[in-house]
Design an enzyme around this catalytic site. Structure first.
Site, PDB file in Angstrom:
ATOM      1  N   CYS A  29       0.857  -1.187   0.000  1.00  0.00           N
ATOM      2  CA  CYS A  29       0.000   0.000   0.000  1.00  0.00           C
ATOM      3  C   CYS A  29       0.889   1.231   0.000  1.00  0.00           C
ATOM      4  O   CYS A  29       1.873   1.288   0.741  1.00  0.00           O
ATOM      5  CB  CYS A  29      -0.890  -0.005   1.248  1.00  0.00           C
ATOM      6  SG  CYS A  29      -1.973   1.434   1.361  1.00  0.00           S
ATOM      7  N   HIS A  70      -9.080  -3.743  -1.799  1.00  0.00           N
ATOM      8  CA  HIS A  70      -8.057  -2.977  -1.093  1.00  0.00           C
ATOM      9  C   HIS A  70      -8.378  -1.480  -1.144  1.00  0.00           C
ATOM     10  O   HIS A  70      -8.359  -0.796  -0.111  1.00  0.00           O
ATOM     11  CB  HIS A  70      -6.683  -3.257  -1.720  1.00  0.00           C
ATOM     12  CG  HIS A  70      -5.576  -2.449  -1.137  1.00  0.00           C
ATOM     13  ND1 HIS A  70      -4.560  -3.000  -0.392  1.00  0.00           N
ATOM     14  CD2 HIS A  70      -5.329  -1.102  -1.174  1.00  0.00           C
ATOM     15  CE1 HIS A  70      -3.748  -2.027   0.006  1.00  0.00           C
ATOM     16  NE2 HIS A  70      -4.173  -0.867  -0.458  1.00  0.00           N
ATOM     17  N   GLU A  71      -8.685  -0.983  -2.352  1.00  0.00           N
ATOM     18  CA  GLU A  71      -8.943   0.461  -2.490  1.00  0.00           C
ATOM     19  C   GLU A  71     -10.195   0.874  -1.722  1.00  0.00           C
ATOM     20  O   GLU A  71     -10.221   1.919  -1.057  1.00  0.00           O
ATOM     21  CB  GLU A  71      -9.067   0.856  -3.963  1.00  0.00           C
ATOM     22  CG  GLU A  71      -7.810   0.672  -4.785  1.00  0.00           C
ATOM     23  CD  GLU A  71      -6.566   1.241  -4.141  1.00  0.00           C
ATOM     24  OE1 GLU A  71      -6.656   2.239  -3.409  1.00  0.00           O
ATOM     25  OE2 GLU A  71      -5.487   0.665  -4.359  1.00  0.00           O
ATOM     26  N   HIS A 106      -9.983   1.624   1.921  1.00  0.00           N
ATOM     27  CA  HIS A 106      -9.531   2.963   2.305  1.00  0.00           C
ATOM     28  C   HIS A 106     -10.719   3.889   2.587  1.00  0.00           C
ATOM     29  O   HIS A 106     -10.586   4.859   3.337  1.00  0.00           O
ATOM     30  CB  HIS A 106      -8.670   3.584   1.199  1.00  0.00           C
ATOM     31  CG  HIS A 106      -7.260   3.069   1.149  1.00  0.00           C
ATOM     32  ND1 HIS A 106      -6.352   3.285   2.157  1.00  0.00           N
ATOM     33  CD2 HIS A 106      -6.605   2.345   0.209  1.00  0.00           C
ATOM     34  CE1 HIS A 106      -5.189   2.729   1.832  1.00  0.00           C
ATOM     35  NE2 HIS A 106      -5.320   2.149   0.654  1.00  0.00           N
TER      36      HIS A 106
HETATM   37 NI    NI Z   1      -3.649   1.161  -0.152  1.00  0.00          NI
END
Ligand code: NI
Length: 186
Positions: free
Chosen positions: A108, A150-151, A154
């Protein structure tokens, strides 16, 4: 055309529940997307979420329209702007009813220099909108599904280490993979 600073783990702005985008096809939104694309490219990232540059909105970008010459065999994820996303885990195989988790290495841009093994749903549907307000609706698997999860994490204040189940598989990229070129971070 502005490369923005990427926040690092420990910054409380990475822990927020991001706000929904309510106005599409605006100058401000196009400028934000442009800055995020520049920032992702400058960092050689596979994806970037607005909270990583301190913007409290449900907006992520990921993918590329070119094959990376360093990773000619990497699965190509089309360049995507995804706003107000909703992810639905799906069963991977026909006839299956239970979504399956699979583990793989992630990095990341907000956790520089490190890699960890993270469980993610192998197959998902994701929906949302692009910057023009046009709908996005895809069913994907594998690396593409991993990048999206994953995104979108956030946007709910989650960084990948908080998804890990085995912290013995967490470490410095140069130590874990000394022979390899650095992989892309998300
Ligand atoms: Ni990330």
């Amino acid at each position: 055309m502005t490369v923005r600073d990427i926040l690092k783990m420990g910054d409380p702005r990475l822990l927020r529940q991001a706000q929904a985008v309510t106005e599409f096809d605006s100058d401000a939104l196009h400028l934000l997307v442009s800055d995020m694309l520049d920032t992702m490219a400058a960092a050689s990232g596979a994806g970037l979420a607005a909270p990583q540059i301190g913007v409290d909105l449900q907006l992520v970008i990921f993918g590329t329209n070119e094959t990376n010459p360093r990773y000619p065999n990497a699965p190509l994820v089309p360049r995507t702007v995804l706003i107000n996303p909703v992810i639905t885990p799906l069963a991977s195989d026909e006839g299956g009813i239970t979504p399956v988790l699979e583990e793989d290495w992630e990095g990341c841009l907000s956790v520089p220099g490190l890699r960890g093994v993270v469980p993610r749903f192998a197959c998902i549907r994701y929906t949302g909108f692009d910057q023009y307000g046009d709908p996005v609706d895809r069913t994907v698997q594998g690396f593409h599904a991993r990048v999206v999860q994953h995104e979108c994490d956030h946007l709910i204040g989650r960084l990948y280490p908080t998804r890990m189940r085995d912290l013995t598989r967490f470490g410095y990229t140069e130590v874990l993979f000394p022979a390899q070129a650095p992989d892309q971070d998300e």
